[in-house]
Scaffold this motif. Structure first.
Motif, PDB file in Angstrom:
ATOM      1  N   SER A   1     -31.796 -14.248  43.715  1.00 38.35           N
ATOM      2  CA  SER A   1     -32.514 -15.106  42.917  1.00 38.35           C
ATOM      3  C   SER A   1     -31.164 -15.917  42.055  1.00 38.35           C
ATOM      4  O   SER A   1     -30.155 -15.647  42.176  1.00 38.35           O
ATOM      5  N   PHE A   2     -31.784 -16.794  41.274  1.00 40.21           N
ATOM      6  CA  PHE A   2     -30.866 -17.680  40.560  1.00 40.21           C
ATOM      7  C   PHE A   2     -30.942 -17.570  39.178  1.00 40.21           C
ATOM      8  O   PHE A   2     -32.195 -17.198  38.612  1.00 40.21           O
ATOM      9  N   ASP A   3     -30.169 -17.623  38.334  1.00 41.15           N
ATOM     10  CA  ASP A   3     -30.268 -17.659  36.784  1.00 41.15           C
ATOM     11  C   ASP A   3     -29.157 -18.475  36.229  1.00 41.15           C
ATOM     12  O   ASP A   3     -28.040 -18.712  36.543  1.00 41.15           O
ATOM     13  N   ALA A   4     -29.969 -19.491  35.455  1.00 39.53           N
ATOM     14  CA  ALA A   4     -29.123 -20.385  34.655  1.00 39.53           C
ATOM     15  C   ALA A   4     -28.204 -19.791  33.653  1.00 39.53           C
ATOM     16  O   ALA A   4     -28.866 -19.183  32.728  1.00 39.53           O
ATOM     17  N   THR A   5     -26.907 -19.968  33.682  1.00 38.91           N
ATOM     18  CA  THR A   5     -26.080 -19.718  32.681  1.00 38.91           C
ATOM     19  C   THR A   5     -25.431 -20.737  31.708  1.00 38.91           C
ATOM     20  O   THR A   5     -25.410 -21.992  32.255  1.00 38.91           O
ATOM     21  N   ASP A   6     -24.680 -20.491  30.858  1.00 37.61           N
ATOM     22  CA  ASP A   6     -23.767 -21.434  30.288  1.00 37.61           C
ATOM     23  C   ASP A   6     -22.902 -22.105  31.257  1.00 37.61           C
ATOM     24  O   ASP A   6     -22.314 -23.074  31.160  1.00 37.61           O
ATOM     25  N   ALA A   7     -22.422 -21.347  32.174  1.00 44.22           N
ATOM     26  CA  ALA A   7     -21.266 -21.575  33.078  1.00 44.22           C
ATOM     27  C   ALA A   7     -21.678 -22.330  34.366  1.00 44.22           C
ATOM     28  O   ALA A   7     -21.142 -22.785  35.154  1.00 44.22           O
ATOM     29  N   GLY A   8     -23.013 -22.442  34.461  1.00 42.16           N
ATOM     30  CA  GLY A   8     -23.939 -22.971  35.408  1.00 42.16           C
ATOM     31  C   GLY A   8     -24.824 -22.133  35.889  1.00 42.16           C
ATOM     32  O   GLY A   8     -25.380 -21.208  35.327  1.00 42.16           O
ATOM     33  N   GLN A   9     -25.029 -22.350  37.380  1.00 40.08           N
ATOM     34  CA  GLN A   9     -26.213 -21.340  37.888  1.00 40.08           C
ATOM     35  C   GLN A   9     -25.440 -20.214  38.668  1.00 40.08           C
ATOM     36  O   GLN A   9     -24.720 -20.369  39.294  1.00 40.08           O
ATOM     37  N   ALA A  10     -25.776 -19.026  38.272  1.00 41.15           N
ATOM     38  CA  ALA A  10     -25.343 -17.742  38.617  1.00 41.15           C
ATOM     39  C   ALA A  10     -26.592 -17.417  39.866  1.00 41.15           C
ATOM     40  O   ALA A  10     -27.579 -17.670  39.924  1.00 41.15           O
ATOM     41  N   VAL A  11     -25.778 -16.870  40.808  1.00 41.87           N
ATOM     42  CA  VAL A  11     -26.447 -16.201  42.016  1.00 41.87           C
ATOM     43  C   VAL A  11     -26.506 -14.596  41.950  1.00 41.87           C
ATOM     44  O   VAL A  11     -25.785 -14.276  41.694  1.00 41.87           O
ATOM     45  N   LEU A  12     -27.670 -14.322  42.084  1.00 34.41           N
ATOM     46  CA  LEU A  12     -27.861 -12.719  41.743  1.00 34.41           C
ATOM     47  C   LEU A  12     -28.492 -12.102  43.139  1.00 34.41           C
ATOM     48  O   LEU A  12     -29.381 -12.594  44.091  1.00 34.41           O
ATOM     49  N   LEU A  13     -27.722 -10.952  43.587  1.00 33.67           N
ATOM     50  CA  LEU A  13     -28.045 -10.583  44.672  1.00 33.67           C
ATOM     51  C   LEU A  13     -28.733  -8.987  44.195  1.00 33.67           C
ATOM     52  O   LEU A  13     -27.806  -8.294  43.523  1.00 33.67           O
TER      53      LEU A  13
ATOM     54  N   GLY B   1     -29.978  -8.333  41.632  1.00 31.24           N
ATOM     55  CA  GLY B   1     -30.174  -8.570  40.181  1.00 31.24           C
ATOM     56  C   GLY B   1     -28.617  -8.443  39.599  1.00 31.24           C
ATOM     57  O   GLY B   1     -28.227  -8.365  38.472  1.00 31.24           O
ATOM     58  N   ARG B   2     -27.496  -8.221  40.802  1.00 30.24           N
ATOM     59  CA  ARG B   2     -26.236  -8.139  40.359  1.00 30.24           C
ATOM     60  C   ARG B   2     -25.526  -9.712  40.572  1.00 30.24           C
ATOM     61  O   ARG B   2     -25.911 -10.492  41.521  1.00 30.24           O
ATOM     62  N   ASP B   3     -24.731 -10.230  39.535  1.00 28.19           N
ATOM     63  CA  ASP B   3     -24.166 -11.484  39.769  1.00 28.19           C
ATOM     64  C   ASP B   3     -23.236 -11.399  40.890  1.00 28.19           C
ATOM     65  O   ASP B   3     -22.187 -10.927  40.632  1.00 28.19           O
ATOM     66  N   VAL B   4     -23.275 -12.267  42.037  1.00 31.43           N
ATOM     67  CA  VAL B   4     -22.277 -12.412  42.892  1.00 31.43           C
ATOM     68  C   VAL B   4     -21.909 -13.772  43.029  1.00 31.43           C
ATOM     69  O   VAL B   4     -21.325 -14.279  44.150  1.00 31.43           O
ATOM     70  N   THR B   5     -21.749 -14.456  41.986  1.00 28.90           N
ATOM     71  CA  THR B   5     -21.684 -16.048  42.197  1.00 28.90           C
ATOM     72  C   THR B   5     -20.267 -16.201  42.812  1.00 28.90           C
ATOM     73  O   THR B   5     -19.998 -17.028  43.460  1.00 28.90           O
ATOM     74  N   GLY B   6     -19.435 -15.417  42.262  1.00 29.19           N
ATOM     75  CA  GLY B   6     -17.772 -15.414  42.785  1.00 29.19           C
ATOM     76  C   GLY B   6     -17.672 -14.887  44.277  1.00 29.19           C
ATOM     77  O   GLY B   6     -16.959 -15.413  45.327  1.00 29.19           O
ATOM     78  N   ASP B   7     -18.558 -13.697  44.479  1.00 25.23           N
ATOM     79  CA  ASP B   7     -18.010 -12.887  45.470  1.00 25.23           C
ATOM     80  C   ASP B   7     -18.808 -13.612  46.977  1.00 25.23           C
ATOM     81  O   ASP B   7     -18.339 -13.185  47.800  1.00 25.23           O
ATOM     82  N   ILE B   8     -19.496 -14.697  46.813  1.00 19.86           N
ATOM     83  CA  ILE B   8     -20.166 -15.357  47.924  1.00 19.86           C
ATOM     84  C   ILE B   8     -19.351 -16.422  48.308  1.00 19.86           C
ATOM     85  O   ILE B   8     -19.726 -16.966  49.422  1.00 19.86           O
ATOM     86  N   ARG B   9     -18.125 -16.658  47.669  1.00 14.91           N
ATOM     87  CA  ARG B   9     -17.374 -17.760  48.155  1.00 14.91           C
ATOM     88  C   ARG B   9     -16.018 -17.568  48.374  1.00 14.91           C
ATOM     89  O   ARG B   9     -14.909 -18.104  48.127  1.00 14.91           O
TER      90      ARG B   9
END
Ligand code: DC
Length: 229
Positions: free
Chosen positions: A65-77, A79-87
């Motif tokens: 899923s995706f979550d809008a945050t102040d830093a931009g859009q977070a990617v959740l796997l 329920g865990r934020d994996v925005t950095g880990d997927i890159r």
């Protein structure tokens, strides 16, 4: 309204989609992030990325899923934020194999259509205009020559947010290895049997090699406004 932006790796799709989404109140749908999340799930669970059945199971089971945050859009796997880990380079290395698996694509396309069903969306990926949303209101095929793309990705890796600025200095070795990886992924993504990277017949082609981000954004906004008028 659905806007579809397809194109090869590091052609500027994400930066363009992000800017256009903000300017026209569209929800961003980064389909590549979803294939990356499945790949990360496999790597973390020691699933062999060439084992089609096991990878398909992971894709069906994963909650992305995706979550809008102040830093931009977070990617959740799950329920865990994996925005950095997927890159990471490891995910880069395996994501083409994972995304070529038909069962994985079926699961992701179903999820993408579900996410696109409620409202105004700008989706970016490889098959958004051809397979996921063939009736999209606006379709763009964004390209750039491989050297320009490698330069952008290398700059991003060095923490420089310089979408489409060729004057920024990057480490030559990093750029060279990024270029080799991009060429490899382009080949895999365009020659796979299932939903290969190719422009939709009715897509507008934009070559961003010698354009600035705002110039590309202006062209996409104009295409949207033409349809909305
Ligand atoms: O856009 P990206 O580099 O984050 O995408 C990662 C990988 O996912 C890319 O190598 C191909 C695959 N992909 C795909 O097959 N279909 C999409 N719609 C989006 C990405």
């Amino acid at each position: 309204m659905i806007v579809a932006i397809d194109g090869p790796a590091a052609s500027g799709k994400s930066s363009v989609a992000r800017a256009v989404a903000a300017r026209r109140q569209l929800t961003l749908l980064d389909t590549g992030a979803m294939y990356r999340a499945v790949t990360l799930d496999c790597l973390e669970n020691n699933v062999d990325c060439s084992d089609e059945a096991a990878v398909t199971e992971i894709a069906k089971r994963a909650h992305i899923s995706f979550d809008a945050t102040d830093a931009g859009q977070a990617v959740l796997l799950d329920g865990r934020d994996v925005t950095g880990d997927i890159r990471t380079p490891q995910v880069d290395e395996h994501v083409s194999a994972v995304s070529a698996i038909p069962g994985v694509r079926r699961a992701m396309v179903a999820l993408q259509r579900q996410l696109g069903a409620n409202g105004d969306v700008i989706a970016e990926g490889r098959d958004v205009g051809t397979v996921v949303f063939p009736h999209a209101d606006v379709k763009v095929f964004l390209t750039a020559d491989p050297k320009a793309r490698a330069h952008r990705r290398a700059a991003q890796r060095q923490g420089k947010d310089v979408a489409m600025d060729r004057s920024v200095q990057v480490d030559v070795k990093t750029e060279r290895s990024v270029l080799a990886d991009l060429i490899r992924r382009d080949r895999l993504d365009s020659t796979r049997e299932e939903s290969p990277l190719r422009p939709a017949l009715d897509a507008r082609h934009i070559d961003s090699s010698d354009l600035r981000l705002d110039e590309v954004v202006t062209q996409v906004l104009a295409a949207i406004d033409e349809v909305r008028r």
